[in-house]
Design a protein around this motif. Sequence first.
Motif, PDB file in Angstrom:
ATOM      1  N   SER A 196      -7.646  -2.296  -5.660  1.00 12.78           N
ATOM      2  CA  SER A 196      -8.940  -2.834  -5.231  1.00 12.78           C
ATOM      3  C   SER A 196      -8.856  -3.309  -3.785  1.00 12.78           C
ATOM      4  CB  SER A 196      -9.349  -3.999  -6.131  1.00 12.78           C
ATOM      5  OG  SER A 196     -10.534  -4.607  -5.651  1.00 12.78           O
ATOM      6  N   PHE A 197      -9.826  -2.880  -2.985  1.00 17.20           N
ATOM      7  CA  PHE A 197      -9.913  -3.335  -1.595  1.00 17.20           C
ATOM      8  C   PHE A 197     -10.912  -4.494  -1.590  1.00 17.20           C
ATOM      9  CE2 PHE A 197      -8.441   0.982  -1.605  1.00 17.20           C
ATOM     10  CZ  PHE A 197      -7.395   0.956  -0.694  1.00 17.20           C
TER      11      PHE A 197
ATOM     12  N   VAL B  92     -12.633  -6.692   3.409  1.00 13.43           N
ATOM     13  CA  VAL B  92     -12.687  -5.800   4.569  1.00 13.43           C
ATOM     14  C   VAL B  92     -13.453  -6.505   5.672  1.00 13.43           C
ATOM     15  CG1 VAL B  92     -12.588  -3.675   3.188  1.00 13.43           C
ATOM     16  CG2 VAL B  92     -14.809  -4.694   3.735  1.00 13.43           C
TER      17      VAL B  92
ATOM     18  N   GLU C  71      -7.969   3.825  -4.580  1.00 15.66           N
ATOM     19  CA  GLU C  71      -8.948   3.096  -5.381  1.00 15.66           C
ATOM     20  C   GLU C  71      -9.091   3.733  -6.773  1.00 15.66           C
ATOM     21  OE1 GLU C  71     -12.639   0.506  -3.622  1.00 15.66           O
ATOM     22  OE2 GLU C  71     -12.562   2.646  -3.161  1.00 15.66           O
TER      23      GLU C  71
ATOM     24  N   ALA D 105       0.827  -1.209   0.000  1.00 16.95           N
ATOM     25  CA  ALA D 105       0.000   0.000   0.000  1.00 16.95           C
ATOM     26  C   ALA D 105       0.862   1.260   0.000  1.00 16.95           C
ATOM     27  CB  ALA D 105      -0.927  -0.016   1.222  1.00 16.95           C
TER      28      ALA D 105
ATOM     29  N   VAL E 132      -9.285  -2.759   6.447  1.00 10.82           N
ATOM     30  CA  VAL E 132      -8.918  -3.366   5.162  1.00 10.82           C
ATOM     31  C   VAL E 132      -8.176  -4.664   5.441  1.00 10.82           C
ATOM     32  CG1 VAL E 132      -7.490  -3.123   3.102  1.00 10.82           C
ATOM     33  CG2 VAL E 132      -8.857  -1.182   3.910  1.00 10.82           C
TER      34      VAL E 132
ATOM     35  N   ILE F 212      -5.970  -6.405  -0.267  1.00 13.08           N
ATOM     36  CA  ILE F 212      -5.876  -5.494  -1.409  1.00 13.08           C
ATOM     37  C   ILE F 212      -5.379  -6.290  -2.601  1.00 13.08           C
ATOM     38  CG2 ILE F 212      -5.422  -3.462   0.044  1.00 13.08           C
ATOM     39  CD1 ILE F 212      -2.462  -3.662  -0.776  1.00 13.08           C
TER      40      ILE F 212
ATOM     41  N   ASN G  12      -8.070   4.422   6.334  1.00 11.76           N
ATOM     42  CA  ASN G  12      -9.232   4.538   5.435  1.00 11.76           C
ATOM     43  C   ASN G  12      -9.345   5.905   4.766  1.00 11.76           C
ATOM     44  OD1 ASN G  12     -10.267   1.898   5.708  1.00 11.76           O
ATOM     45  ND2 ASN G  12     -11.110   2.427   7.705  1.00 11.76           N
TER      46      ASN G  12
ATOM     47  N   ARG H  20      -8.317   5.507   1.228  1.00 13.19           N
ATOM     48  CA  ARG H  20      -8.893   4.431   0.438  1.00 13.19           C
ATOM     49  C   ARG H  20      -9.368   4.926  -0.934  1.00 13.19           C
ATOM     50  NH1 ARG H  20     -13.492   0.335   2.754  1.00 13.19           N
ATOM     51  NH2 ARG H  20     -12.015   0.276   4.504  1.00 13.19           N
TER      52      ARG H  20
END
Length: 535
Positions: A477-478, A481, A472, A389, A488, A491, A465, A468
Amino acid sequence: MTKYIFVTGGVVSGIGKGIIAASVGRLLKNRGLTVFMQKFDPYINVNPGKMSPYQHGEVFVTKDGAETDLDLGHYERFIDVELTQNASMSAGRVYQNVIENERQGKYEGATIQVIPHITDEIKNKVYAAAEESEADIVITEIGGTVGDIESLPFVEAVRQVHGEQNTEDVIFIHTTLIPKVPASNEYKTKPTQHSFKELMSQGVKANIIVTRCDEPLEEDMKKKIAMFCDVNEQAIIESRNVENLYDLPLLFQEQGLDDYILKKFKLDHLPKADMTDWKAMIDRTNNLTNKVKIALVGKYVQLHDAYLSTYEAMLHAGFDLSTEIDLEWINSEDVTDDNAGEIFKDVDGIIVPGGFGQRGIEGKIVASKFARENNLPFFGISLGMQVAAIDFARNVCGLEKANSIEMNPGTPHPIIVPTAGILDPGDSLRLGNHPCQLKQGTMASELYKESVVFERHRHRYEFNNKYREILEEKGLSFSGVTPDGQIVEIIELEDNDFYVGCQFHPEFKSRPNRSHPLFYGFIKASLHFSQKRVK
């Protein structure tokens, strides 16, 4: 009534008591019995959670959040049972519990002593495991070596269990090393005899002796051990070195170990263990037709046991895909933008496992970036997801100084922040099984083939978050969750063949005859990458 098997070790430590105990568990389970296993560690640490991986290897986490010894991973993989906090106890925990009870007045002002207070606490753990699991058999491994001063209370406690139960309901298995004298090239049984006598001096008589030796024992050596240790010759079992540790239950079965145990327990009416599926799994492992090279990028790579379950989980996926795993151990401190191309030039996939702390973090971020930019299969676990991330935020979203608060408390873009509800990130952790809601149509949902899964966790930081939407928009793509949408869990990059990170530790739920979906997907993608490169 529950029956008990206690496994002790003699001569030297590190001779494989955990694998031996787990193999016994597998055989008894295949005889139709329910089995629960536990490990008692004599060290004074409360648990392995704060011990260096260099000292103790990986920390295995149970479904209810206990941080335990890596042997519990062997137990779960062999007997395919999710263990609990009752499966693990250290001397530090024992003394901590007794002192807390004393402070609360539970002993009514009595003088606290090793006997009965410490030994009672140990026995309570044995009986609690039997009550909670309702298992037919509880197998308890006593860590360390007979004769160690720190092991004495544990040996005394299990001696008392033997006295409190019916004689036919308790069995002691003693594992010993048969060393070879270099000058004469002879194997010697004398250390086993002394180890047996040491155990006897503590009031425990072994019913079965399992010997660790490189070569088959000669019959006269077995007879000598049986005679001097007053053990039936049928109860002298060999545990020779094997290339595949999953062969051990079959070797024990050939020697009649499970038959001898059940005869002692007066359960010899049970049918023979059906090991058909187990043998089929081993046949697959011995006839792998493909091969992939995987780079494991971590900071404890000098001790491979630090990532034991991760390695095992890759092997399990390889079994299902008839693929041998050639693992290259990469120290993350050695990885830079300048040399990544050279380091990863001939690998088919990159995995970044869990960890804590700043050391080597930038190398992990570089590994994530290299995999993403070159469509090289990538799998990030826990911290591995977090570095993925951070890489995406820095190098795709333009947040150049993005980082984790763990690594840089002053970062202007805190992509990773302390987990909600954890007041002291330096001490608390989110542990054990937690639910994960999967987004339909994603790679994760296709691999799991379920909408909600439960996975094991061990972390104190999570994805922020607030970022996010930004990530995105750029294509991250998450896909998993928590059901409330707050944490999260998974991913992935839809444009890459396999680029997945998960906050949990899927390696803890992988089995040799049932690989974990995410590891299966990773190794399958790596195999495809390898085949494409060959073409």
